[in-house]
Design a protein around this motif. Structure first.
Motif, PDB file in Angstrom:
ATOM      1  N   GLU A 187       0.849  -1.197   0.000  1.00  0.00           N
ATOM      2  CA  GLU A 187       0.000   0.000   0.000  1.00  0.00           C
ATOM      3  C   GLU A 187       0.883   1.245   0.000  1.00  0.00           C
ATOM      4  O   GLU A 187       1.414   1.657   1.021  1.00  0.00           O
ATOM      5  CB  GLU A 187      -0.942   0.021   1.197  1.00  0.00           C
ATOM      6  CG  GLU A 187      -1.955   1.154   1.117  1.00  0.00           C
ATOM      7  CD  GLU A 187      -3.082   1.038   2.111  1.00  0.00           C
ATOM      8  OE1 GLU A 187      -4.082   1.768   1.952  1.00  0.00           O
ATOM      9  OE2 GLU A 187      -2.974   0.226   3.050  1.00  0.00           O
ATOM     10  N   GLU A 189       1.579   4.806  -3.076  1.00  0.00           N
ATOM     11  CA  GLU A 189       0.870   5.572  -4.105  1.00  0.00           C
ATOM     12  C   GLU A 189       0.627   4.736  -5.361  1.00  0.00           C
ATOM     13  O   GLU A 189       0.034   5.219  -6.319  1.00  0.00           O
ATOM     14  CB  GLU A 189       1.683   6.812  -4.504  1.00  0.00           C
ATOM     15  CG  GLU A 189       1.794   7.875  -3.438  1.00  0.00           C
ATOM     16  CD  GLU A 189       2.593   9.081  -3.916  1.00  0.00           C
ATOM     17  OE1 GLU A 189       3.272   8.968  -4.963  1.00  0.00           O
ATOM     18  OE2 GLU A 189       2.526  10.123  -3.251  1.00  0.00           O
ATOM     19  N   SER A 191      -1.340   2.196  -6.468  1.00  0.00           N
ATOM     20  CA  SER A 191      -2.674   2.058  -7.061  1.00  0.00           C
ATOM     21  C   SER A 191      -3.274   3.407  -7.424  1.00  0.00           C
ATOM     22  O   SER A 191      -4.002   3.531  -8.414  1.00  0.00           O
ATOM     23  CB  SER A 191      -3.599   1.300  -6.109  1.00  0.00           C
ATOM     24  OG  SER A 191      -3.234  -0.058  -6.030  1.00  0.00           O
ATOM     25  N   GLU A 192      -2.956   4.429  -6.646  1.00  0.00           N
ATOM     26  CA  GLU A 192      -3.455   5.762  -6.965  1.00  0.00           C
ATOM     27  C   GLU A 192      -2.879   6.249  -8.288  1.00  0.00           C
ATOM     28  O   GLU A 192      -3.572   6.862  -9.103  1.00  0.00           O
ATOM     29  CB  GLU A 192      -3.083   6.723  -5.830  1.00  0.00           C
ATOM     30  CG  GLU A 192      -3.770   8.065  -5.925  1.00  0.00           C
ATOM     31  CD  GLU A 192      -3.498   8.944  -4.720  1.00  0.00           C
ATOM     32  OE1 GLU A 192      -3.415  10.178  -4.906  1.00  0.00           O
ATOM     33  OE2 GLU A 192      -3.360   8.398  -3.607  1.00  0.00           O
ATOM     34  N   GLY A 197      -5.084   8.990  -9.991  1.00  0.00           N
ATOM     35  CA  GLY A 197      -5.579   9.897  -8.971  1.00  0.00           C
ATOM     36  C   GLY A 197      -6.907   9.520  -8.345  1.00  0.00           C
ATOM     37  O   GLY A 197      -7.386  10.240  -7.465  1.00  0.00           O
ATOM     38  N   ASP A 198      -7.502   8.423  -8.752  1.00  0.00           N
ATOM     39  CA  ASP A 198      -8.779   7.981  -8.179  1.00  0.00           C
ATOM     40  C   ASP A 198      -8.513   7.316  -6.829  1.00  0.00           C
ATOM     41  O   ASP A 198      -8.253   6.119  -6.735  1.00  0.00           O
ATOM     42  CB  ASP A 198      -9.468   7.000  -9.127  1.00  0.00           C
ATOM     43  CG  ASP A 198     -10.896   6.656  -8.698  1.00  0.00           C
ATOM     44  OD1 ASP A 198     -11.190   6.761  -7.490  1.00  0.00           O
ATOM     45  OD2 ASP A 198     -11.709   6.266  -9.562  1.00  0.00           O
ATOM     46  N   LYS A 199      -8.564   8.109  -5.750  1.00  0.00           N
ATOM     47  CA  LYS A 199      -8.206   7.624  -4.421  1.00  0.00           C
ATOM     48  C   LYS A 199      -9.160   6.544  -3.926  1.00  0.00           C
ATOM     49  O   LYS A 199      -8.744   5.584  -3.254  1.00  0.00           O
ATOM     50  CB  LYS A 199      -8.172   8.790  -3.427  1.00  0.00           C
ATOM     51  CG  LYS A 199      -7.084   9.816  -3.707  1.00  0.00           C
ATOM     52  CD  LYS A 199      -7.118  10.940  -2.680  1.00  0.00           C
ATOM     53  CE  LYS A 199      -6.127  12.039  -2.993  1.00  0.00           C
ATOM     54  NZ  LYS A 199      -4.722  11.578  -2.856  1.00  0.00           N
ATOM     55  N   GLU A 200     -10.432   6.678  -4.209  1.00  0.00           N
ATOM     56  CA  GLU A 200     -11.408   5.694  -3.735  1.00  0.00           C
ATOM     57  C   GLU A 200     -11.187   4.335  -4.384  1.00  0.00           C
ATOM     58  O   GLU A 200     -11.232   3.292  -3.721  1.00  0.00           O
ATOM     59  CB  GLU A 200     -12.834   6.191  -4.005  1.00  0.00           C
ATOM     60  CG  GLU A 200     -13.278   7.313  -3.085  1.00  0.00           C
ATOM     61  CD  GLU A 200     -13.174   6.935  -1.615  1.00  0.00           C
ATOM     62  OE1 GLU A 200     -13.664   5.833  -1.247  1.00  0.00           O
ATOM     63  OE2 GLU A 200     -12.582   7.705  -0.842  1.00  0.00           O
ATOM     64  N   ALA A 202      -8.395   3.284  -5.644  1.00  0.00           N
ATOM     65  CA  ALA A 202      -7.117   2.786  -5.143  1.00  0.00           C
ATOM     66  C   ALA A 202      -7.272   2.174  -3.759  1.00  0.00           C
ATOM     67  O   ALA A 202      -6.681   1.121  -3.456  1.00  0.00           O
ATOM     68  CB  ALA A 202      -6.100   3.921  -5.114  1.00  0.00           C
ATOM     69  N   LYS A 203      -8.065   2.809  -2.915  1.00  0.00           N
ATOM     70  CA  LYS A 203      -8.255   2.329  -1.541  1.00  0.00           C
ATOM     71  C   LYS A 203      -8.896   0.950  -1.513  1.00  0.00           C
ATOM     72  O   LYS A 203      -8.564   0.096  -0.676  1.00  0.00           O
ATOM     73  CB  LYS A 203      -9.120   3.333  -0.773  1.00  0.00           C
ATOM     74  CG  LYS A 203      -9.260   3.031   0.705  1.00  0.00           C
ATOM     75  CD  LYS A 203     -10.078   4.109   1.395  1.00  0.00           C
ATOM     76  CE  LYS A 203     -10.248   3.798   2.875  1.00  0.00           C
ATOM     77  NZ  LYS A 203     -11.062   4.835   3.572  1.00  0.00           N
TER      78      LYS A 203
END
Length: 254
Positions: A187, A189, A191-192, A197-200, A202-203
């Motif tokens: 975990e 950056e 996946s972001e 830039g799609d944080k949701e 990526a989370k």
């Protein structure tokens, strides 16, 4: 006598964690990345905490001319590098091959393969001149297990695996160690960046299990770099306990 480590992609994630750990161990550092402000901030922080020498070089690892200019412009005393951590790398998009984005492909190939080659060519020659050194290449479980829609990213990390093996052979007679580190889910950056830039989104990748942290991977890199002179760890795969391979996870649902 103090040692020196050169770390690419040091502005965040695994690269930053490596910088902090090697600094704690008394290494002087050459830190590279694209974001000058982050490099300078990190250098100031580590210098204040550990009183080590730090050089920063802000450039795009994809640009051979920039890599060559900034590294070869370093003073001679900075070219005595004991450990090169080829950490700079990324993934862009998650599309099936028929829908792939050409710009994403170029970015991954230029960063993950060509950037690694540009830095390695220069620093390996410094190591040959001094008669020793250690190159640590950051691969991925994606280079061992291909997964759906991972196509080009997986191919670039398979290339890192193959290049590491080739470098180990080519540099053997020069007393230079080469190690490939292949993490599973970490975990950072990553996946972001992959999802632009799609944080949701990526989370959600890390929901339901405990992934590796950047510090976990940095600790592993330090382990291989701190082995005795006669010991080289060629290839190392590390995973979260909840991950068996690139696609098999033990995720808990709430």
């Amino acid at each position: 006598m103090s040692k020196t480590a050169l770390i690419t992609g040091a502005t965040a994630g695994i690269g930053k964690a490596c910088a902090e750990l090697f600094a704690r161990q008394g290494y002087n550092l050459i830190l590279t990345g694209r974001r000058q402000d982050r490099l300078e901030q990190l250098a100031e922080q580590l210098n204040n905490s550990y009183n080590i020498r730090i050089a920063v070089a802000a450039f795009d690892i994809r640009r051979q001319e920039e890599v060559t200019h900034h590294l070869e412009s370093l003073p001679a005393e900075w070219k005595q590098v004991d450990v090169l951590v080829n950490n700079a790398g990324l993934s862009q998009g998650l599309d099936p091959i028929q829908n792939g984005n050409y710009a994403d492909w170029d970015t991954m190939i230029d960063t993950n393969i060509k950037g690694l080659l540009y830095a390695s060519k220069i620093v390996s020659n410094w190591m040959i001149a001094q008669g020793h050194g250690h190159i640590v290449n950051l691969g991925s479980i994606a280079g061992k297990n291909v997964y759906a829609n991972g196509n080009v990213y997986c191919a670039t990390k398979a290339a890192v695996d193959a290049l590491s093996q080739g470098m180990r052979i080519d540099l053997l007679s020069h007393n230079i160690k080469v190690t490939a580190i292949h993490p599973g889910a970490v975990e950072t950056e990553f996946s972001e960046v992959r999802f632009k830039g799609d944080k949701e989104r990526a989370k959600k990748v890390y929901e339901g299990f405990t992934p590796l942290s950047a510090e976990d991977v940095a600790d592993t890199i330090w382990f291989v770099a701190s082995r005795p002179a006669h010991v080289n760890i060629n290839d190392l795969v590390l995973m979260p306990t909840a991950q068996a391979n690139a696609t098999t996870f033990n995720k808990k649902t709430s």
